[in-house]
Motif scaffolding. Structure first.
Motif, mmCIF file in Angstrom:
data_model
loop_
_atom_site.group_PDB
_atom_site.id
_atom_site.type_symbol
_atom_site.label_atom_id
_atom_site.label_comp_id
_atom_site.label_asym_id
_atom_site.label_seq_id
_atom_site.Cartn_x
_atom_site.Cartn_y
_atom_site.Cartn_z
ATOM 1 N N ASP A 94 12.750 2.294 -18.953
ATOM 2 C CA ASP A 94 13.513 1.058 -18.735
ATOM 3 C C ASP A 94 13.894 0.884 -17.273
ATOM 4 O O ASP A 94 14.021 -0.254 -16.789
ATOM 5 N N SER A 95 14.077 1.983 -16.556
ATOM 6 C CA SER A 95 14.395 1.877 -15.131
ATOM 7 C C SER A 95 13.249 1.220 -14.370
ATOM 8 O O SER A 95 13.475 0.554 -13.353
ATOM 9 N N ILE A 96 12.040 1.406 -14.846
ATOM 10 C CA ILE A 96 10.877 0.761 -14.234
ATOM 11 C C ILE A 96 10.727 -0.664 -14.746
ATOM 12 O O ILE A 96 10.563 -1.612 -13.973
ATOM 13 N N ILE A 97 10.799 -0.830 -16.055
ATOM 14 C CA ILE A 97 10.603 -2.144 -16.666
ATOM 15 C C ILE A 97 11.630 -3.134 -16.155
ATOM 16 O O ILE A 97 11.303 -4.282 -15.783
ATOM 17 N N ASN A 98 12.890 -2.721 -16.111
ATOM 18 C CA ASN A 98 13.966 -3.626 -15.717
ATOM 19 C C ASN A 98 13.984 -3.941 -14.233
ATOM 20 O O ASN A 98 14.705 -4.843 -13.793
ATOM 21 N N SER A 99 13.193 -3.208 -13.439
ATOM 22 C CA SER A 99 13.123 -3.517 -12.008
ATOM 23 C C SER A 99 12.447 -4.850 -11.754
ATOM 24 O O SER A 99 12.679 -5.487 -10.721
ATOM 25 N N GLY A 100 11.581 -5.271 -12.678
ATOM 26 C CA GLY A 100 10.843 -6.519 -12.502
ATOM 27 C C GLY A 100 9.771 -6.459 -11.435
ATOM 28 O O GLY A 100 9.196 -7.492 -11.066
ATOM 29 N N LEU A 101 9.440 -5.259 -10.957
ATOM 30 C CA LEU A 101 8.486 -5.118 -9.860
ATOM 31 C C LEU A 101 7.041 -4.973 -10.319
ATOM 32 O O LEU A 101 6.124 -5.084 -9.502
ATOM 33 N N TYR A 102 6.849 -4.713 -11.604
ATOM 34 C CA TYR A 102 5.510 -4.387 -12.086
ATOM 35 C C TYR A 102 5.128 -5.292 -13.254
ATOM 36 O O TYR A 102 5.963 -5.656 -14.079
ATOM 37 N N PHE B 284 1.843 4.694 -8.868
ATOM 38 C CA PHE B 284 1.490 5.749 -7.915
ATOM 39 C C PHE B 284 -0.003 5.997 -8.010
ATOM 40 O O PHE B 284 -0.517 6.339 -9.077
ATOM 41 N N GLU B 285 -0.716 5.802 -6.890
ATOM 42 C CA GLU B 285 -2.163 5.962 -6.833
ATOM 43 C C GLU B 285 -2.528 6.822 -5.630
ATOM 44 O O GLU B 285 -1.990 6.633 -4.544
ATOM 45 N N LEU B 286 -3.441 7.762 -5.810
ATOM 46 C CA LEU B 286 -3.935 8.544 -4.686
ATOM 47 C C LEU B 286 -4.870 7.670 -3.871
ATOM 48 O O LEU B 286 -5.872 7.167 -4.389
ATOM 49 N N GLN B 287 -4.572 7.526 -2.593
ATOM 50 C CA GLN B 287 -5.162 6.482 -1.769
ATOM 51 C C GLN B 287 -6.448 6.915 -1.069
ATOM 52 O O GLN B 287 -6.484 7.153 0.134
ATOM 53 N N PHE B 288 -7.523 6.998 -1.818
ATOM 54 C CA PHE B 288 -8.819 7.244 -1.198
ATOM 55 C C PHE B 288 -9.283 5.996 -0.456
ATOM 56 O O PHE B 288 -8.949 4.860 -0.826
ATOM 57 N N ASP B 289 -10.034 6.209 0.618
ATOM 58 C CA ASP B 289 -10.590 5.091 1.370
ATOM 59 C C ASP B 289 -11.874 5.553 2.047
ATOM 60 O O ASP B 289 -12.367 6.651 1.772
ATOM 61 N N ALA B 290 -12.424 4.710 2.922
ATOM 62 C CA ALA B 290 -13.705 5.033 3.550
ATOM 63 C C ALA B 290 -13.640 6.302 4.386
ATOM 64 O O ALA B 290 -14.668 6.947 4.641
ATOM 65 N N ASP C 20 0.819 -1.204 0.000
ATOM 66 C CA ASP C 20 0.000 0.000 0.000
ATOM 67 C C ASP C 20 0.855 1.257 0.000
ATOM 68 O O ASP C 20 0.565 2.227 -0.703
ATOM 69 N N ARG C 21 1.910 1.251 0.787
ATOM 70 C CA ARG C 21 2.771 2.429 0.845
ATOM 71 C C ARG C 21 3.587 2.574 -0.438
ATOM 72 O O ARG C 21 3.830 3.699 -0.897
ATOM 73 N N ASP C 22 3.994 1.465 -1.007
ATOM 74 C CA ASP C 22 4.747 1.546 -2.259
ATOM 75 C C ASP C 22 3.901 2.071 -3.408
ATOM 76 O O ASP C 22 4.436 2.643 -4.360
ATOM 77 N N LYS C 23 2.601 1.878 -3.340
ATOM 78 C CA LYS C 23 1.707 2.418 -4.375
ATOM 79 C C LYS C 23 1.218 3.822 -4.025
ATOM 80 O O LYS C 23 0.895 4.604 -4.923
ATOM 81 N N GLY C 24 1.158 4.148 -2.739
ATOM 82 C CA GLY C 24 0.564 5.406 -2.306
ATOM 83 C C GLY C 24 1.558 6.492 -1.970
ATOM 84 O O GLY C 24 1.158 7.632 -1.714
ATOM 85 N N ARG C 25 2.850 6.157 -1.959
ATOM 86 C CA ARG C 25 3.874 7.161 -1.711
ATOM 87 C C ARG C 25 4.850 7.179 -2.880
ATOM 88 O O ARG C 25 4.843 6.298 -3.738
ATOM 89 N N ILE C 26 5.694 8.179 -2.901
ATOM 90 C CA ILE C 26 6.627 8.361 -4.012
ATOM 91 C C ILE C 26 7.842 7.472 -3.820
ATOM 92 O O ILE C 26 8.671 7.699 -2.933
ATOM 93 N N THR C 27 7.933 6.444 -4.631
ATOM 94 C CA THR C 27 9.149 5.639 -4.694
ATOM 95 C C THR C 27 10.010 6.138 -5.851
ATOM 96 O O THR C 27 9.589 6.983 -6.648
ATOM 97 N N LYS C 28 11.192 5.591 -5.964
ATOM 98 C CA LYS C 28 12.068 5.945 -7.084
ATOM 99 C C LYS C 28 11.388 5.621 -8.413
ATOM 100 O O LYS C 28 11.575 6.334 -9.416
ATOM 101 N N TYR C 29 10.562 4.579 -8.421
ATOM 102 C CA TYR C 29 9.914 4.170 -9.674
ATOM 103 C C TYR C 29 8.785 5.135 -10.062
ATOM 104 O O TYR C 29 8.554 5.375 -11.251
ATOM 105 N N ALA C 30 8.109 5.680 -9.065
ATOM 106 C CA ALA C 30 7.121 6.723 -9.366
ATOM 107 C C ALA C 30 7.809 7.937 -9.970
ATOM 108 O O ALA C 30 7.284 8.571 -10.893
#
Length: 498
Positions: A240-248, A274-280, A207-217
């Protein structure tokens, strides 16, 4: 006081309470509290950075991102409940008094970032437990968010004021001139380069890796900015820095229901960057905007079915991203944000379930940005391979397959544009994609803007729109009247007069 500075005259980054992994609440300080009593510990620095993310969840900001990125294009149509200001944008009858020219929600986020960047570096002198790497990682997040916000402003308004100083009291407010497009772009790249150097690769949870700024974002933001400025080699390197990470990976497209559930209903999928994390606790604005009973915007169903996704005459094939996937063909509901499930038996979210994430970047975006850059680097076959990866996942039908000639640069570039329409419908990217494509090579492809703009326009305004779009300044929104009255250094976009 100008709306811009009314929103930023009190910093939202000073006192923040983190109440869950993706929900932030802001407590605004009195004047002077930032300087005198805050910025003492690493926890306070972390909370201030959290405030930058919290401000991204502002409903007005997200509504602006949708409106700015979609309604001037061809995929969204109006209803009887569409705000007059939105209808005027759709019909290119835009005045400086239009409420959607209010950029203050974006500058509020920018000021939160400015506050972190101005006061955060001194925390290490007061808290011995704060390391250089941890401090720089926090600053990288603020730099990246500020760069992203200026990138939205650049593509929407063109020339805007560059506010890079924190404003915490009315006494700090200063009037600013607009900066040139090039200066704004340079600031974006400067912010992103800092972020690239110091951002972390992971925060330790999905959740944090998608909702906060990582190097890949950051790499995704850089790729987008480079593509905007026709820096194709740099775009490819960032992708390529994203593709070659193999994380996605692309979310599987075996069934429409599973594709929709993983990517849009649940969110934070293997595809998300990177996603803006709306919730209930932090609902998005889309229930009132998009649910059938009160919707202000609907999909342009005839255009989508006939021209974008295509209709398979045999009835045996269908692009899962089309009818009952991204939208509902029978009533135009924009399902990506309104839906609780997809398919023929789709269901809609209730008001308390309106927390679909706003996806800023995902893996399909990286693949298609790279494809677009590759076609201009005379690497057409590689571009086609990437396009086909996205098409295969979406089960695109043969009718929408275009040029397979690897040497046909312009054809492949248009192919990417069309595939991005299918892939990112309603995700706040369409107008920016069209403008980027149109302005390339001294507006060689200006016609794509006018063709898109008149799809949903009444017949009596079509010629007016065509004539207006001949002036490239009309492609950017005007500065709001309130801003001009409050800041005498601002000069209106020339298309809209003084």
């Amino acid at each position: 006081m100008t709306k811009l500075f009314r929103y930023i005259s009190f910093s939202c980054a000073a006192l923040l309470l983190l109440v869950s992994c993706n929900k932030w609440l802001t407590v605004k300080p009195q004047d002077g509290l930032i300087r005198d009593d805050y910025w003492q510990t690493k926890e306070q620095l972390a909370a201030a950075v959290t405030g930058c993310y919290e401000s991204l969840l502002n409903q007005d900001l997200v509504e602006d991102l949708f409106v700015w990125g979609e309604i001037r294009a061809d995929m969204v149509a109006s209803t009887l409940r569409t705000p007059d200001d939105a209808v005027n944008i759709m019909q290119d009858n835009i005045l400086p008094s239009n409420s959607f020219t209010d950029w203050s929600p974006v500058y509020k986020t920018i000021n939160n970032c400015n506050t972190v960047l101005e006061y955060g570096p001194d925390v290490i002198n007061k808290d011995a437990t704060l390391t250089d790497s941890a401090q720089n990682a926090y600053l990288a997040e603020a730099h990246a968010i500020r760069g992203l916000m200026y990138f939205y402003l650049l593509r929407t308004f063109g020339e805007v004021p560059l506010q890079v100083k924190a404003v915490s009291t009315d006494a700090d407010v200063e009037q600013l001139e607009k900066s040139s497009k090039q200066d704004v772009y340079n600031q974006i790249i400067t912010d992103l380069k800092f972020a690239e150097k110091y951002a972390v690769r992971s925060f330790g949870s999905n959740d944090r890796d998608k909702g906060r700024i990582t190097k890949y974002a950051v790499f995704a933001m850089e790729a987008d900015a480079y593509l905007w400025d026709d820096k194709y080699d740099s775009c490819v390197i960032a992708c390529d820095s994203i593709i070659n990470s193999g994380l996605y990976t692309l979310v599987a497209g075996k069934t429409q229901e599973n594709w929709f559930n993983d990517l849009y209903y649940t969110g934070n999928s293997s595809e998300g960057i990177f996603e803006l994390q709306f919730d209930a606790q932090a609902l998005n604005p889309f229930y009132s905007m998009l649910i059938t009973s009160s919707n202000q915007y609907i999909a342009s169903t005839d255009h989508l079915s006939n021209d974008i996704y295509g209709l398979d005459q045999t009835g045996l094939a269908a692009d899962i991203r089309g009818n009952n996937g991204s939208y509902v063909g029978t009533n135009g509901t924009i399902l990506k944000y309104a839906g609780a499930s997809a398919g023929e038996d789709y269901t809609l979210r209730t008001s308390d379930e309106s927390y679909a994430h706003w996806i800023v970047y995902r893996y399909a975006d990286v693949l298609l940005m790279k494809a677009e850059a590759l076609c201009y680097l005379n690497r057409g076959q590689e571009a086609l391979d990437l396009i086909n990866m996205v098409r295969d996942r979406g089960q695109a039908i043969d009718l929408t397959q275009e040029s397979e000639d690897p040497s046909a640069t312009e054809d492949i570039a248009k192919y990417v544009l069309d595939e991005r329409a299918r892939e990112f419908a309603f995700e706040g990217k369409r107008w920016f994609d069209l403008l980027r494509y149109a302005k390339r090579d001294n507006y060689k492809n200006l016609s794509v803007l006018t063709e898109a703009a008149i799809i949903n326009a009444p017949k009596n305004v079509i010629q007016t729109i065509i004539n207006k779009y001949k002036d490239i300044n009309s492609h950017y929104l005007p500065i709001n009247t309130d801003e001009l009255q409050a800041d005498k250094k601002l000069v209106q976009n020339p298309f809209y007069g003084n």
